[in-house]
Write a protein that holds these residues in place. Structure first.
Motif, short mmCIF file in Angstrom:
data_model
loop_
_atom_site.label_atom_id
_atom_site.label_comp_id
_atom_site.label_asym_id
_atom_site.label_seq_id
_atom_site.Cartn_x
_atom_site.Cartn_y
_atom_site.Cartn_z
N THR A 260 -31.82 32.70 27.23
CA THR A 260 -32.75 31.67 26.74
C THR A 260 -31.89 30.54 26.18
O THR A 260 -31.21 30.73 25.18
N SER A 261 -31.91 29.39 26.84
CA SER A 261 -31.06 28.28 26.40
C SER A 261 -31.44 27.85 24.99
O SER A 261 -32.59 28.04 24.56
N PRO A 262 -30.51 27.24 24.25
CA PRO A 262 -30.85 26.74 22.91
C PRO A 262 -32.06 25.80 22.92
O PRO A 262 -32.87 25.83 22.00
N TYR B 217 -35.39 26.58 20.91
CA TYR B 217 -35.92 25.58 19.97
C TYR B 217 -37.39 25.30 20.28
O TYR B 217 -38.24 25.24 19.38
N GLN B 218 -37.71 25.15 21.56
CA GLN B 218 -39.07 24.84 21.96
C GLN B 218 -40.05 25.97 21.62
O GLN B 218 -41.23 25.71 21.36
N LEU C 238 -28.22 30.46 14.95
CA LEU C 238 -27.81 31.29 16.08
C LEU C 238 -26.80 30.62 17.00
O LEU C 238 -25.86 31.25 17.47
N HIS C 239 -27.01 29.34 17.28
CA HIS C 239 -26.25 28.67 18.33
C HIS C 239 -25.30 27.59 17.82
O HIS C 239 -24.53 27.03 18.61
N ASP D 206 -28.44 19.03 20.10
CA ASP D 206 -28.76 18.77 21.51
C ASP D 206 -30.20 19.17 21.82
O ASP D 206 -30.90 18.48 22.57
N ALA D 207 -30.64 20.29 21.26
CA ALA D 207 -32.01 20.74 21.49
C ALA D 207 -33.02 19.76 20.90
O ALA D 207 -34.06 19.49 21.50
#
Length: 426
Positions: A248-250, A254-255, A308-309, A316-317
């Motif tokens: 699951t991308s950052p 975030y979304q 977490l990231h 960026d998110a």
């Protein structure tokens, strides 16, 4: 910090074996506690954040947390909350998963502090040394089958005659109880925490510690992350929300928090944020005054994503999220933009059509189906409703060329406030 009062305020205390005695013990000084995580995947998921962040809260309050990876129990599979048997994993798969999960745990717990560093243990390190006969004689004799089948995780499966429960999964409770016994004996661990579906396993361990060690230990459970209708949070239309960036991308992580139901966001904020009461109260007031601003959503989304990231991934998110609300694309990274590509409709176009003088914008709008006809496309452009790379375009004679491509291959088109298409030139 009164950690019990903190958990109660945050809605994180579902049940406790002896709340009064535990409160006194915690007030008397540092104690060791643990939560277990079976490595059934190479990433934990968002539901695991509740017990993980609870361990962090205990650590901040001066206690010593143990994150227990289930290298042994993961070979079996916990029947709790499952309607059928888990697929058994190989030792190689489990070892790979544990190594991957270690990185996620390191982001949430402090393993370096000199006062009360967290520990990461694998129950395979002590379980594999015990023979089957010794386990039955020394551990199994302390458990009544009559009591075991009354545990919710077992009873629910036994009532389903088509599925049932194997002896393998039936034995899971004994293995988890053995963990608590070992941790109490070797690390003076006095408290096991977990989600409500772990209650039967936790109390089994408490009984074993009492019978074999004559020791008093405690169990405390947290509520599951659920929506107002009672369903679990943690899955989206595209699947589970994982803590690992490869799954699951950052941006998507975030979304997930940005898209929390308005009625649930304060509850989830309290459960997952490390913010103090004053900050949470302020966010709650802002949300009541202007729910559409999504202030608490953005707060918890950024905090947990950064935790977490890292700060850069969180920023960026945020940037990527702002793009979908009309924010500029200046300085956005290709990786962040690629996250957006998977979130909005996409359409391909031959790259040769954009060479030289390019292709009229009205033709591209029809090609992407943002506009049903060239006539409507011209009207939408004249009305100020068309954006190229989030910049308004009012010239109906405008052509789209290769110079408009982001990263040499993408065009970000928007009609109105919420209709997007990413055009990829190939």
């Amino acid at each position: 910090m009164d950690i019990i009062a903190e958990l109660q305020w945050r809605g994180l205390l579902a049940d406790c074996t002896d709340l009064e005695a535990l409160s006194k013990r915690l007030a008397g000084g540092s104690t060791t506690l643990y939560a277990g995580f079976d490595p059934t995947s190479d990433s934990l998921h968002v539901g695991n954040l509740v017990p993980l962040l609870a361990l962090r809260r205990f650590q901040l309050a001066g206690h010593i947390p143990i994150a227990l990876a289930g290298g042994a129990t993961g070979c079996i599979g916990d029947p709790s909350g499952k309607s059928d048997e888990r697929q058994l994993l190989t030792r190689e798969q489990l070892n790979h998963n544990i190594e991957s999960i270690k990185q996620q745990l390191a982001a949430l717990l402090d393993f370096e502090t000199k006062t009360n560093p967290a520990r990461l243990l694998d129950n395979a390190s002590w379980t594999q040394q015990v023979t089957f006969i010794d386990f039955l004689r020394d551990i199994g004799k302390h458990f009544s089958v009559n009591q075991m089948i009354q545990k919710e995780s077992v009873r629910a499966r036994m009532e389903d005659r088509e599925v049932g429960i194997s002896y393998t999964e039936f034995s899971y409770m004994l293995l988890q109880a053995f963990d608590f016994y070992h941790l109490r004996k070797e690390f003076n661990c006095e408290l096991q925490v977990g989600a409500t579906d772990q209650w039967g396993n936790i109390t089994a361990g408490i009984d074993l510690c009492r019978k074999r060690l004559g020791a008093t230990v405690f169990g405390l459970t947290f509520p599951l992350m659920t929506k107002a209708d009672g369903t679990k949070y943690g899955k989206t239309a595209s699947g589970a929300v994982y803590l690992g960036a490869k799954k699951t991308s950052p941006y998507r992580f975030y979304q997930f928090f940005i898209q929390l139901e308005d009625s649930d966001v304060i509850k989830i904020l309290k459960m997952l944020s490390l913010a103090n009461r004053e900050t949470v109260a302020g966010l709650e007031q802002q949300h009541a005054a202007n729910p559409g601003a999504h202030v608490p959503h953005k707060f918890v989304a950024r905090e947990v994503t950064e935790l977490l990231h890292g700060k850069t991934a969180a920023e960026d998110a945020v940037r990527a999220s702002e793009v979908l609300f009309g924010g500029g694309l200046e300085g956005i990274s290709e990786g962040t933009f690629n996250d957006l590509v998977g979130e909005v409709p996409s359409k391909e176009i031959e790259k040769s059509r954009l060479d030289g003088a390019g292709t009229p914008l009205v033709d591209v709008l029809v090609h992407t189906t943002l506009c049903p006809s060239k006539g409507q496309a011209r009207k939408d452009i004249e009305g100020g409703g068309i954006y190229i790379n989030n910049a308004r375009e009012a010239n109906t004679a405008r052509a789209v060329t290769s110079n408009d491509l982001l990263f040499g291959k993408h065009l970000f088109l928007r009609k109105g406030k919420r209709n997007y298409v990413v055009v990829t030139a190939k």
